[in-house]
Enzyme design. Structure first.
Site: not given
Ligand code: NAP
Length: 298
Positions: A90, A126, A151
């Site tokens: 990503k 996301d 994270g």
């Protein structure tokens, strides 16, 4: 890349099963990850294509980090219509696309590649998928949120919560990582991930989001040290962990009468947004969710 029309799928009915017959018109999308064989995305997207009768297919490709640039050159050469990226690609993909959407730019991570006017776009669905999952469950974006973790998933969730106008406290085991997120996105407060430190805050919290990996299989007896009993009864608890779907955190919240959202919601909604970027059609969200829940409890 030219955008081909959404041609319908050539199918044969064998008993009750619709058999997909890829042909020279079939459009290809997929996911790159390392590892990737556990991915639920092919099940979800292929169910959506079948439901809409689209001649598209979604495959999973195991691509090592050093092969990512070659894989994306291959995407350009082969005319692959779109890709999802998962761990560990990503962040690396940010430098390999022609342009980034504002969300991908701000989060510093790309989970969806699509074509726009000949340019390879890097997007991050996301964040929006996380918000859509909460809203689909009935949550209204407002007030104070407590985010556990700092994270990759926390970056997307924090970006989304701040954009939706929430006040956010970040709690993380490693305080310095939470402070980095606070500097990047402007969270209100940073605390250690410890029950005692969080307790005084809880009565004012309307949403708890677990973005840590605590509770994930195989350690599914674990749960983040958060005093859910000190929340008001109308508070929400959302867990991004989806293996298992009913985490210990969610079970505890339900026993306390709190409202919960499981991690499959975000997975489905980020996928639905990617589907729409690629096909230009509304995603059949319920079909996608049913396929993914069916695959997980098989
Ligand atoms: P990540 O970048 O590796 O971050 C892991 C986070 O968990 C960090 O904040 C880490 O704290 C914390 N953590 C790990 N072990 C811990 C422990 N023993 N005690 C306390 N804190 C601990 O992982 P991620 O990508 O954000 O993913 C987190 C979870 O979300 C995973 O279960 C993943 O499957 C899930 N996820 C779900 C979706 C979805 O669509 N539902 C999307 C993305 C991720 P430190 O900073 O102190 O190390």
């Amino acid at each position: 890349m030219a955008s081909a029309p959404n041609r319908t799928l050539s199918t044969t009915n064998v008993g009750a099963t619709l058999v997909v017959a890829p042909d020279a018109e079939t459009q290809l999308v997929g996911v790159l990850g390392y590892p990737v064989r556990h991915s639920l995305s092919p099940v979800m997207h292929n169910a959506a294509f079948r439901h809409l009768g689209l001649n598209w297919v979604y495959l999973a490709f195991e691509v090592s980090p050093e092969s990512l640039p070659d894989a994306l050159r291959g995407m350009r050469a082969l005319g692959i219509r779109g890709l999802n990226l998962t761990i560990p690609h990503k962040e690396a993909a940010v430098a390999l696309v022609d342009a980034l959407t504002p969300a991908a730019q701000a989060i510093g991570a790309v989970n969806t590649l699509y074509w726009h006017e000949g340019q390879l776009m890097g997007d991050n669905t996301d964040a929006e998928g996380f918000l859509h999952a909460l809203q689909a469950a009935g949550w209204q974006p407002s007030g104070q949120a407590l985010m556990l973790g700092a994270g990759g998933s926390a970056r997307a969730a924090l970006y989304a919560l701040k954009k939706a106008g929430c006040r956010v406290v970040i709690a993380n085991r490693t305080l310095v990582r939470a402070q980095q997120l606070q500097r990047a996105f402007g969270a209100e407060q940073v605390l250690p991930l410890e029950s005692q430190a969080l307790r005084p805050l809880m009565p004012a919290v309307q949403l708890v989001v677990n973005c840590t990996s605590l509770g994930m299989e195989p350690d599914s007896e674990a749960m983040p040290p958060v005093p859910l009993d000190a929340l008001q009864s109308e508070a929400w608890v959302c867990d991004l962990v989806y293996r298992p779907v009913q985490t210990r955190l969610l079970q505890t919240a339900q026993q306390l009468g709190l409202r919960t959202v499981d991690g499959l919601g975000m997975l489905v909604h980020q996928g639905a947004l990617a589907f729409e970027r690629w096909t230009g059609q509304p995603a059949p969200v319920e079909v996608m969710e049913k396929a993914i829940r069916g695959a997980l409890i098989r």
